[in-house]
Write a protein that holds these residues in place. Sequence first.
Motif, PDB file in Angstrom:
ATOM      1  N   PHE A  17       0.831  -1.210   0.000  1.00 16.25           N
ATOM      2  CA  PHE A  17       0.000   0.000   0.000  1.00 16.25           C
ATOM      3  C   PHE A  17       0.864   1.259   0.000  1.00 16.25           C
ATOM      4  CE2 PHE A  17      -3.503  -2.737   1.494  1.00 16.25           C
ATOM      5  CZ  PHE A  17      -4.527  -2.247   0.693  1.00 16.25           C
ATOM      6  N   MET A  18       1.900   1.286   0.834  1.00 13.17           N
ATOM      7  CA  MET A  18       2.704   2.499   0.943  1.00 13.17           C
ATOM      8  C   MET A  18       3.484   2.778  -0.331  1.00 13.17           C
ATOM      9  SD  MET A  18       2.623   4.705   3.108  1.00 13.17           S
ATOM     10  CE  MET A  18       3.297   6.300   3.369  1.00 13.17           C
ATOM     11  N   THR A  19       3.936   1.737  -0.995  1.00 12.43           N
ATOM     12  CA  THR A  19       4.655   1.948  -2.249  1.00 12.43           C
ATOM     13  C   THR A  19       3.734   2.584  -3.282  1.00 12.43           C
ATOM     14  OG1 THR A  19       6.140   0.115  -1.764  1.00 12.43           O
ATOM     15  CG2 THR A  19       5.994   0.808  -4.060  1.00 12.43           C
ATOM     16  N   PHE A  20       2.491   2.116  -3.346  1.00 12.11           N
ATOM     17  CA  PHE A  20       1.530   2.755  -4.257  1.00 12.11           C
ATOM     18  C   PHE A  20       1.236   4.187  -3.823  1.00 12.11           C
ATOM     19  CE2 PHE A  20       0.669  -1.440  -5.983  1.00 12.11           C
ATOM     20  CZ  PHE A  20       0.418  -1.139  -7.314  1.00 12.11           C
ATOM     21  N   ALA A  21       1.137   4.428  -2.525  1.00 13.17           N
ATOM     22  CA  ALA A  21       0.861   5.779  -2.039  1.00 13.17           C
ATOM     23  C   ALA A  21       2.000   6.731  -2.387  1.00 13.17           C
ATOM     24  CB  ALA A  21       0.629   5.760  -0.529  1.00 13.17           C
ATOM     25  N   TRP A  22       3.237   6.283  -2.222  1.00 11.28           N
ATOM     26  CA  TRP A  22       4.377   7.168  -2.453  1.00 11.28           C
ATOM     27  C   TRP A  22       4.755   7.310  -3.915  1.00 11.28           C
ATOM     28  CZ3 TRP A  22       8.550   5.812   1.754  1.00 11.28           C
ATOM     29  CH2 TRP A  22       8.091   6.243   3.001  1.00 11.28           C
ATOM     30  N   LEU A  26       3.364   8.589  -9.873  1.00 14.64           N
ATOM     31  CA  LEU A  26       4.357   8.930 -10.893  1.00 14.64           C
ATOM     32  C   LEU A  26       3.975   8.416 -12.272  1.00 14.64           C
ATOM     33  CD1 LEU A  26       7.654   8.322  -8.890  1.00 14.64           C
ATOM     34  CD2 LEU A  26       6.499  10.500  -9.371  1.00 14.64           C
ATOM     35  N   LYS A  27       3.109   7.440 -12.312  1.00 18.32           N
ATOM     36  CA  LYS A  27       2.630   6.929 -13.594  1.00 18.32           C
ATOM     37  C   LYS A  27       1.573   7.859 -14.191  1.00 18.32           C
ATOM     38  CE  LYS A  27       1.375   2.596 -15.749  1.00 18.32           C
ATOM     39  NZ  LYS A  27       1.150   1.162 -15.547  1.00 18.32           N
ATOM     40  N   TYR A  28       1.036   8.744 -13.371  1.00 24.81           N
ATOM     41  CA  TYR A  28      -0.054   9.637 -13.796  1.00 24.81           C
ATOM     42  C   TYR A  28       0.335  11.093 -13.560  1.00 24.81           C
ATOM     43  CZ  TYR A  28      -2.324   5.141 -13.370  1.00 24.81           C
ATOM     44  OH  TYR A  28      -2.628   3.808 -13.481  1.00 24.81           O
ATOM     45  N   LEU A  35      -4.740  16.094  -6.418  1.00 24.94           N
ATOM     46  CA  LEU A  35      -5.403  14.805  -6.533  1.00 24.94           C
ATOM     47  C   LEU A  35      -4.440  13.674  -6.166  1.00 24.94           C
ATOM     48  CD1 LEU A  35      -7.972  13.294  -7.308  1.00 24.94           C
ATOM     49  CD2 LEU A  35      -7.183  13.309  -9.670  1.00 24.94           C
ATOM     50  N   ALA A  36      -3.196  13.804  -6.573  1.00 23.96           N
ATOM     51  CA  ALA A  36      -2.182  12.808  -6.208  1.00 23.96           C
ATOM     52  C   ALA A  36      -1.990  12.770  -4.688  1.00 23.96           C
ATOM     53  CB  ALA A  36      -0.866  13.117  -6.905  1.00 23.96           C
ATOM     54  N   ILE A  37      -1.993  13.945  -4.067  1.00 28.68           N
ATOM     55  CA  ILE A  37      -1.835  14.014  -2.614  1.00 28.68           C
ATOM     56  C   ILE A  37      -3.015  13.355  -1.911  1.00 28.68           C
ATOM     57  CG2 ILE A  37      -1.774  15.587  -0.630  1.00 28.68           C
ATOM     58  CD1 ILE A  37      -0.155  17.512  -2.489  1.00 28.68           C
ATOM     59  N   LEU A  38      -4.236  13.678  -2.332  1.00 27.12           N
ATOM     60  CA  LEU A  38      -5.416  13.078  -1.706  1.00 27.12           C
ATOM     61  C   LEU A  38      -5.462  11.570  -1.903  1.00 27.12           C
ATOM     62  CD1 LEU A  38      -8.300  15.621  -2.438  1.00 27.12           C
ATOM     63  CD2 LEU A  38      -7.183  15.146  -0.252  1.00 27.12           C
ATOM     64  N   ALA A  39      -5.150  11.131  -3.097  1.00 26.66           N
ATOM     65  CA  ALA A  39      -5.148   9.688  -3.371  1.00 26.66           C
ATOM     66  C   ALA A  39      -4.079   8.996  -2.525  1.00 26.66           C
ATOM     67  CB  ALA A  39      -4.907   9.432  -4.858  1.00 26.66           C
ATOM     68  N   ALA A  84       9.743  -2.269 -11.530  1.00 29.25           N
ATOM     69  CA  ALA A  84       9.806  -2.976 -12.812  1.00 29.25           C
ATOM     70  C   ALA A  84       8.417  -3.194 -13.396  1.00 29.25           C
ATOM     71  CB  ALA A  84      10.531  -4.302 -12.636  1.00 29.25           C
ATOM     72  N   TRP A  85       7.484  -3.653 -12.561  1.00 27.25           N
ATOM     73  CA  TRP A  85       6.158  -4.028 -13.058  1.00 27.25           C
ATOM     74  C   TRP A  85       5.284  -2.825 -13.350  1.00 27.25           C
ATOM     75  CZ3 TRP A  85       1.565  -3.469  -9.999  1.00 27.25           C
ATOM     76  CH2 TRP A  85       0.424  -3.928 -10.627  1.00 27.25           C
ATOM     77  N   PHE A  86       5.133  -1.920 -12.388  1.00 32.06           N
ATOM     78  CA  PHE A  86       4.177  -0.827 -12.513  1.00 32.06           C
ATOM     79  C   PHE A  86       4.750   0.380 -13.239  1.00 32.06           C
ATOM     80  CE2 PHE A  86       1.540   2.702 -10.896  1.00 32.06           C
ATOM     81  CZ  PHE A  86       0.278   2.202 -11.193  1.00 32.06           C
ATOM     82  N   LEU A  87       5.990   0.720 -12.936  1.00 32.02           N
ATOM     83  CA  LEU A  87       6.592   1.918 -13.537  1.00 32.02           C
ATOM     84  C   LEU A  87       7.436   1.615 -14.765  1.00 32.02           C
ATOM     85  CD1 LEU A  87       7.662   3.860 -10.309  1.00 32.02           C
ATOM     86  CD2 LEU A  87       5.623   4.205 -11.723  1.00 32.02           C
ATOM     87  N   GLY A  88       7.683   0.324 -15.031  1.00 28.15           N
ATOM     88  CA  GLY A  88       8.457  -0.039 -16.209  1.00 28.15           C
ATOM     89  C   GLY A  88       9.923   0.358 -16.129  1.00 28.15           C
TER      90      GLY A  88
END
Length: 118
Positions: A17-22, A26-28, A35-39, A84-88
Amino acid sequence: MTARLLPLLLLLCSNIFMTFAWYGHLKYKASPLWLAILASWGIAFFEYSLMVPANRLGSSAYSVVQLKTIQEILTLVVFAGFSAWFLGQPLKWNHYAAFALIVGAAFLMFYEPAAVRT
């Protein structure tokens, strides 16, 4: 066994969860910063909901220093896969070498030498 394993599973999930939060935002990069901060804050709520119980439960089986070391190792493992997987952005040889050194440091954190006889 559960007293030692459950905190590790909770730490692993909290790190996901924290890796996605931090780093997930960056992918978007085209979306607004607010919006990035709230998400990220919303995702971090779930991370804390797992991290706090992991540390509470884990402190009965591990020292605080060991818990922190476990958390850091899990953070690196999760981040490596995420990168590797999410950010390529796959890892390079020097990243693997650095991780190996960190694993060596973790070994030292858990190593308890036999008592010295005098």
